[in-house]
Scaffold this active site. Structure first.
Site, mmCIF file in Angstrom:
data_model
loop_
_atom_site.group_PDB
_atom_site.id
_atom_site.type_symbol
_atom_site.label_atom_id
_atom_site.label_comp_id
_atom_site.label_asym_id
_atom_site.label_seq_id
_atom_site.Cartn_x
_atom_site.Cartn_y
_atom_site.Cartn_z
ATOM 1 N N SER A 177 0.821 -1.217 0.000
ATOM 2 C CA SER A 177 0.000 0.000 0.000
ATOM 3 C C SER A 177 0.850 1.260 0.000
ATOM 4 O O SER A 177 1.944 1.278 0.562
ATOM 5 C CB SER A 177 -0.916 0.031 1.223
ATOM 6 O OG SER A 177 -1.629 1.257 1.231
ATOM 7 N N LYS A 185 -4.689 -6.642 3.375
ATOM 8 C CA LYS A 185 -4.672 -5.519 2.419
ATOM 9 C C LYS A 185 -6.094 -5.177 1.961
ATOM 10 O O LYS A 185 -6.444 -4.008 1.787
ATOM 11 C CB LYS A 185 -3.783 -5.858 1.207
ATOM 12 C CG LYS A 185 -3.784 -4.784 0.110
ATOM 13 C CD LYS A 185 -3.257 -3.465 0.635
ATOM 14 C CE LYS A 185 -3.001 -2.370 -0.356
ATOM 15 N NZ LYS A 185 -3.950 -2.001 -1.351
ATOM 16 N N HIS A 244 -7.639 -3.284 4.661
ATOM 17 C CA HIS A 244 -7.036 -1.939 4.600
ATOM 18 C C HIS A 244 -7.809 -1.093 3.594
ATOM 19 O O HIS A 244 -8.166 0.056 3.864
ATOM 20 C CB HIS A 244 -5.552 -2.043 4.198
ATOM 21 C CG HIS A 244 -4.943 -0.745 3.788
ATOM 22 N ND1 HIS A 244 -5.180 -0.169 2.548
ATOM 23 C CD2 HIS A 244 -4.133 0.128 4.444
ATOM 24 C CE1 HIS A 244 -4.543 0.990 2.472
ATOM 25 N NE2 HIS A 244 -3.900 1.187 3.610
ATOM 26 N N ASN A 245 -8.053 -1.666 2.428
ATOM 27 C CA ASN A 245 -8.743 -0.891 1.393
ATOM 28 C C ASN A 245 -10.190 -0.598 1.764
ATOM 29 O O ASN A 245 -10.701 0.490 1.473
ATOM 30 C CB ASN A 245 -8.668 -1.619 0.052
ATOM 31 C CG ASN A 245 -7.314 -1.425 -0.603
ATOM 32 O OD1 ASN A 245 -6.298 -1.288 0.084
ATOM 33 N ND2 ASN A 245 -7.266 -1.412 -1.914
ATOM 34 N N GLU A 258 -9.988 2.161 4.014
ATOM 35 C CA GLU A 258 -9.645 3.334 3.182
ATOM 36 C C GLU A 258 -10.925 3.941 2.568
ATOM 37 O O GLU A 258 -11.137 5.156 2.602
ATOM 38 C CB GLU A 258 -8.678 2.871 2.089
ATOM 39 C CG GLU A 258 -8.324 3.886 1.012
ATOM 40 C CD GLU A 258 -7.442 3.247 -0.089
ATOM 41 O OE1 GLU A 258 -6.399 2.662 0.248
ATOM 42 O OE2 GLU A 258 -7.809 3.344 -1.279
HETATM 43 C C1 6PG Z 1 -3.167 1.476 -1.604
HETATM 44 C C2 6PG Z 1 -4.477 1.642 -2.334
HETATM 45 C C3 6PG Z 1 -4.426 1.103 -3.706
HETATM 46 C C4 6PG Z 1 -5.732 1.216 -4.458
HETATM 47 C C5 6PG Z 1 -6.163 2.614 -4.711
HETATM 48 C C6 6PG Z 1 -7.384 2.737 -5.603
HETATM 49 O O1 6PG Z 1 -3.244 0.916 -0.527
HETATM 50 O O2 6PG Z 1 -2.145 1.912 -2.103
HETATM 51 O O3 6PG Z 1 -5.484 0.974 -1.640
HETATM 52 O O4 6PG Z 1 -4.065 -0.252 -3.597
HETATM 53 O O5 6PG Z 1 -5.585 0.590 -5.676
HETATM 54 O O6 6PG Z 1 -6.420 3.260 -3.520
HETATM 55 O O7 6PG Z 1 -8.423 1.927 -5.208
HETATM 56 P P1 6PG Z 1 -9.866 2.130 -5.828
HETATM 57 O O8 6PG Z 1 -9.682 2.321 -7.301
HETATM 58 O O9 6PG Z 1 -10.634 0.885 -5.534
HETATM 59 O O10 6PG Z 1 -10.411 3.345 -5.171
#
Ligand code: 6PG
Length: 475
Positions: free
Chosen positions: A132, A186, A189-190, A193
């Protein structure tokens, strides 16, 4: 230099792969690079003359494999899904016992489990690792969540420790568990996010539609918030986003950007996996759903016309100090609840898969490098560090006081936003979860009664053991 061998190799010279390779080269390791179109691999070396001695571009996969030290470590940085299976299939016949394949993309952890099983007993090893931090993270220090073959981890640990982000000198990388553990973490995590970003966007909506603030003023507020509990990368970039002026129109950049959010699917995976585990991560879900609805822009415009006569109350938000600190406190509280949900999903997955996920370590390696990095994660790390069992972050002594104090601000913000017709799906999901979570006597007794009436599904009574069925009146 014909005999020199590379310490490690990266396949896939897209933005993430190239930046990861450059990061590895910069830390003094020799890195072999390969790409479907070989020119791209050679360009990585040519475009970075200062690191050229450490970059070994390969004409073919065969040359790439030959250029690696044994046991070989090949990192795939290719799009998730079939491209990973294709690369595995191509490289497997070229590898030998003890060699390691590492998938560093945003894989579905179920695929990682399957791929790990596919190499079992072959002598080859498979590692699935979440990386990430986006493009800059890959180049200068990502957070790295490793899962898979533990016995092979020492082979890549020296490289990963060097290239990872550092939080107060501690590298943000760890082996978290077997097979899909790294990619699962991960994925969560997303999901977090998504929730974090959605909640910030909802507060932005209140500032725009309730407080009628200019983006530059909002930027100032977010910058101020970034000095306290909310201090994080996402709050920091939000201030930058809001301050930016579009060179073409001279308008704030956010105002010329279409209100349709993209998504590559990892947030959705997080929600699906949480549901499968019986841990409703409702704030993550609200965030995924809001992105979905955002992209139905024409339909929303039609609905806006159909309901333009619907009276919403007057916004009761104030841009004075108490008003803004109420928003700040609401955001902090909802954020704690969102993280609690993400952590609950990880705890459940850990039990389900016997991964023994080190939840405190996960918070530690998220403190720098990744998109959700923040000081707040240090608080979570400390909560897990104390040695007491953290059933749920909402029951951790470190957070009970904070949530108890902040919940009234969250409640007021959600109530006022609802009365004013300003949507706050993730903030209200956080509040609803909190109220449901802390309610000793819930309402599922009625659901059990309904299920038993129409399907004889049985229920439990407080005064007897075992499941019983009641003979309800015929309907
Ligand atoms: C990271 C992010 C990355 C992700 C983007 C876009 O941890 O660096 O999570 O892996 O691809 O944030 O994600 P989306 O296109 O689903 O918003």
């Amino acid at each position: 230099m014909a005999d020199a061998k590379a310490d490690i190799g990266v396949i896939g010279m897209g933005t993430m792969g190239a930046n990861l390779a450059l990061n590895i080269a910069e830390k003094g390791f020799k890195v072999a690079v390969q790409n479907r179109t070989a020119e791209k691999a050679f360009a990585v070396k040519d475009d970075n003359p200062e690191l050229a001695d450490n970059i070994f571009p390969a004409e073919s996969l065969e040359d790439f494999v030959k250029s690696l030290k044994t046991p070989r470590v090949a990192i795939f940085m290719v799009p998730a899904g079939k491209p990973v299976d294709d690369e595995m299939e191509k490289i497997r016949p070229l590898l030998e016992e003890g060699d390691v394949m590492v998938d560093a993309g945003n894989a579905d952890f179920n695929d990682t489990v399957r791929r790990s099983q596919a190499v079992e007993g072959t002598g080859l090893k498979f590692i699935g690792m979440g990386v990430s931090g986006g493009e800059l993270g890959a180049r200068h220090g990502p957070s790295i969540m490793v899962g898979g073959a533990k016995d092979s981890y020492p082979l890549i640990e020296p490289v990963l420790t060097k290239i990872a982000a550092k939080y107060k000198d501690e590298p943000c990388v760890a082996w978290l568990g077997p097979d899909g553990a790294g990619h699962f973490v991960k994925t969560i995590h997303n999901g977090i996010e998504y929730a974090d970003m959605q909640m910030i966007a909802e507060i932005y909506g209140i500032m725009r539609d309730g407080l009628k603030l200019e983006p530059s003023k909002m930027a100032e507020i977010f910058r101020d918030w970034n000095t306290r509990e909310l201090a994080s990368y996402l709050i920091e970039i939000t201030a930058v986003n809001l301050d930016e002026i579009d060179p073409k129109t001279d308008k704030p950049m956010v105002e010329v950007i279409v209100d349709e959010a993209g998504q590559k699917g990892t947030g959705r995976w997080a929600v699906i996996e949480a549901e499968k585990l019986g841990v409703g991560a409702t704030t993550l879900e609200a965030a995924v759903a809001a992105r979905g609805l955002s992209s139905r822009r024409a339909e929303r415009a039609d609905a806006a016309k159909l309901y333009d006569k619907v009276e919403a109350g007057q916004p009761q938000f104030f841009a004075d100090e108490p008003g803004l600190s109420e928003l700040e406190s609401a955001l902090v509280t909802a954020k704690i609840i969102a993280y609690a949900q993400g952590y609950a999903a990880m705890a459940a997955a850990s039990d389900e898969n016997s991964w023994n996920l080190p939840l405190g370590t996960i918070a530690e390696i998220w403190r720098a490098g990744c998109i959700i990095r923040s000081h707040f994660l240090d608080d979570i790390a400390k909560a897990y560090d104390k040695g007491h069992t953290v059933v749920n972050i909402l029951q951790s002594p470190d957070f009970v006081g904070r949530v108890a104090k902040g919940q009234s601000a969250l409640r007021r913000v959600v109530a006022k936003a609802s009365l004013a017709g300003i949507p706050v799906p993730a903030l209200s999901a956080a509040l609803a979860y909190f109220d449901d979570y802390r309610r000793e006597r819930g309402t599922a007794n009625l659901i059990q009664a309904q299920r038993d009436l129409f399907g004889a599904h049985t229920f439990h009574r407080f005064d007897t053991d075992g499941a019983v069925h009641h003979k309800w009146p015929a309907v």
